[in-house]
Design an enzyme around this catalytic site. Sequence first.
Site, PDB file in Angstrom:
ATOM      1  N   ALA A  85     -16.910  50.069   9.714  1.00  0.00           N
ATOM      2  CA  ALA A  85     -17.948  49.608   8.789  1.00  0.00           C
ATOM      3  C   ALA A  85     -19.312  50.133   9.205  1.00  0.00           C
ATOM      4  O   ALA A  85     -19.719  49.969  10.359  1.00  0.00           O
ATOM      5  CB  ALA A  85     -17.963  48.080   8.751  1.00  0.00           C
TER       6      ALA A  85
ATOM      7  N   CYS B  41     -12.234  50.427   5.342  1.00  0.00           N
ATOM      8  CA  CYS B  41     -13.108  50.111   6.474  1.00  0.00           C
ATOM      9  C   CYS B  41     -12.802  48.725   7.017  1.00  0.00           C
ATOM     10  O   CYS B  41     -12.515  47.799   6.256  1.00  0.00           O
ATOM     11  CB  CYS B  41     -14.578  50.150   6.059  1.00  0.00           C
ATOM     12  SG  CYS B  41     -15.093  51.622   5.165  1.00  0.00           S
ATOM     13  N   CYS B  42     -12.859  48.617   8.318  1.00  0.00           N
ATOM     14  CA  CYS B  42     -12.932  47.318   8.977  1.00  0.00           C
ATOM     15  C   CYS B  42     -13.931  47.464  10.115  1.00  0.00           C
ATOM     16  O   CYS B  42     -14.735  48.399  10.128  1.00  0.00           O
ATOM     17  CB  CYS B  42     -11.560  46.834   9.453  1.00  0.00           C
ATOM     18  SG  CYS B  42     -10.843  47.806  10.794  1.00  0.00           S
ATOM     19  N   LYS B  43     -13.883  46.593  11.088  1.00  0.00           N
ATOM     20  CA  LYS B  43     -14.887  46.619  12.151  1.00  0.00           C
ATOM     21  C   LYS B  43     -14.870  47.935  12.910  1.00  0.00           C
ATOM     22  O   LYS B  43     -15.920  48.530  13.173  1.00  0.00           O
ATOM     23  CB  LYS B  43     -14.648  45.451  13.104  1.00  0.00           C
ATOM     24  CG  LYS B  43     -15.638  45.357  14.258  1.00  0.00           C
ATOM     25  CD  LYS B  43     -15.347  44.146  15.106  1.00  0.00           C
ATOM     26  CE  LYS B  43     -16.333  44.023  16.260  1.00  0.00           C
ATOM     27  NZ  LYS B  43     -16.056  42.829  17.096  1.00  0.00           N
TER      28      LYS B  43
ATOM     29  N   THR C 253      -7.435  48.372   9.443  1.00  0.00           N
ATOM     30  CA  THR C 253      -7.455  49.567   8.608  1.00  0.00           C
ATOM     31  C   THR C 253      -6.097  50.254   8.572  1.00  0.00           C
ATOM     32  O   THR C 253      -5.600  50.650   7.513  1.00  0.00           O
ATOM     33  CB  THR C 253      -8.534  50.547   9.125  1.00  0.00           C
ATOM     34  OG1 THR C 253      -9.819  49.929   8.998  1.00  0.00           O
ATOM     35  CG2 THR C 253      -8.512  51.842   8.347  1.00  0.00           C
TER      36      THR C 253
END
Length: 803
Positions: A227, A706-708, A714
């Site tokens: 992200a 997206c993730c962290k 993801t």
Amino acid sequence: LEKVILYHNNLWKNCRELVSWAGFFSRTSDGGKTVGTIEVNLMKMGELDEGETDHITADAQDQKCALVRECTATEGISGKDNLPSLNAVLRNPVCKLYRFPTSDNKWMRIREQMAETTLSFHVPKELINLHIKEDMRRNQELKDLGELAPHWDNMRKSVIAHCDQMLSLYQDTLAELGKHTGSSFKSSCSKGEKTLEFIPINLHLQRMHVHSPRLKDALYDVITVGAPAAHFQGFKNGGLRKLLSKFEAERRNTGYQCIYYSPENTAKAKEVLSNISHLQPLISSHADLLLSSASQRSPDSLKNSLKMLSEKTELFVHTFKDQLVRSALLALYTARPGCVLKKPAVPRNSAEEGADAQHQDHPAHIKRQDSIPHHSEYDEEEWDRVWANVAKSLNCLVAMVDRLLEKDNISNIKEGENEPSAEDCKFSTLEQMTCCVLGDWYEQLYPLVVTLKDCMAEVVTRAKQSMAFVLLQELACGLPQCLMLTLRRDIVFSQALAGLVCGFVIKLHTGLHDQGFLQQLHTVGLLVQYEGLLSTYSEEAGMLEDMAVGISDLQKVMFRVIEAKSEDFLPIISGRREHYIIEVQLPAKMFELLPQEIKEGKLLRMYPVLFNVGINEQQTLAERFGDTTLQENINQENLELLKEYYKLFTEKMPPDCLPHFQEQNDLKGLLESLHQNIQAKKRKNVEIMWLAATICRKLNGVRFTCCKSAKDRTSMSVTLEQCSILRDEHQLHKDFFIRALDCMRSRQTQGALTESDDPETGCLTDNKPTSRHFYPVALLLVSSHLLVVWLILSLALLLAKYQ
């Protein structure tokens, strides 16, 4: 000895099987170009003849899925095309091959690839370089404001000092990035490093190439990236969405000793400055070309030069027909240390009432110190005369050129007839210009061109100073918070832009032979859909706020496709913070495939949308004890943007532009279903993500997940999406869906990577738990009663310990 002989015999047999299956895959893959890979058949199929390889035996359902271990494809990601322009931006591809059964007892072959991109570092470095040039130009404009009253002068000095500190920070960051060597992506363990805060996290291309026996080959691309967020800056006070809103409210409500200009006005001021720096050199260049054509006495060249000069000058004049410029000139005039009063001063209250009645937009909100004169009268008509002189000088120039061409073509017209009168060419000085007898073209046009340039220079000087004064107010109203927010926004935008450029380049290459897509690209624009998997709890809520602003800022980006003049195919970035142009270079042969509109340099618009659904255990906490309003608002806002794009698409594109299985009715139904799911406010409603991704693919968009850190959540999302595509679009056997999903997610399919090979493995220290997402408290959320019991016991143990 017998054991050794048996071992060698088995080893030799396995080697022959490896060679046999390598030959099979080289025959059935894309042109046999999977060079350097080691294909391993793990299915217990026995010995099959070459003609029987596409047939499934009766006991196929009891067999395991075919896969190969991870390996490097030496020819790059572009496969059989071996495109140098695509391989220039993609690095270190990893390939896996699968064979899955279809519902009609055939085999489909899947090649899954992952690649890094050099754009992870190239785009941020180019962007930082632009920021440095823009900030240096802004500081010089502030210094060129001239003499100011003590209050405003001290304010200017403070702003310039802070801007110099930020400028030094950008320069240091650019120098550190220039020293970077190694992999072309930033691993998740480096997201807190200050020197890498402009770099996106784990930016990769995930590509799935499907070869079905009865369907056309298909290519599915997903860009995975962490992200876009300012991890080094932290999220203690939230993300950009909250910080910008809070800062704007404080600027509006707090009694700063400066003039308040809305964000729209400050953006307008930056646009005016950008137009000045762009148009002034063009006008001077066209004016010189006009004189050159006159010296050569070339009528056609003279007409073309005059046409270009007229168009650019009209744009130049139109730029300053804005109330903001006029009101800013008034504010700057009152900020001078000794402004001359044209009339005797009137009582303060009546003067302010008159100002409020005449300028309700800007001067009514001015809060000045007592050192600023309030009673001076500023002649606003003077500014109108200044920029109107530019148009008048252009009219005189046009009239003279017409006269010269007419005299050249019609010799029987009396000399001097219909010559431009002196009154048509007089300016603010009220000096009449005497009309010259027609003779040498250059001598006749030169004085008029000089007059045009002089009038334009006077306009530029005043407009630059007034707009720089507006930017001074923006910076001074919130030092140092304003500059820190600018830095944070630049960081987030840099990460988002790197991913966008990567996605556009890849989509352009895959759609070069699709005339419908190319028509859509220059007629409507490109849809860019981001799938967010962040929770709305704790720090991830701040990340989501950063991400939402960064993706929204991508609307300021436009693309242009140009023909490459060298072997360097990396994109070229130009522009400023409010408007960027990315020039994507293509080889001559590929450039010729583009429509004429794109080849002529038409700017291509982007339509980014973000849909987020938190799926981890922190989202459970947010839904039970926190707030999910942020996620709901983001999804609702971006749904409206998606509907606008679809409306524009249906208005400008023919109905048969999409493939037969992507009918308009299907899209309408999907949009309606997406709308209903967003309104339902269901917990962890992953249907939103699937619907948004499907709509994006049907509209030829670019997909992001997206993730962290673009790792666990993801990868789970991407593999689920890939298997769903195989089931819905390519007839994957229903009994093999879970097996195919497990096969793609299995660690065994990723090869025997050591800790030294995996850049992410080294990020984990020995004292960390095996599972990085194990939270004991989350287990208690199964029942609220257990949570209460746990809290009571914890409190009792704590009291007993201290007692």
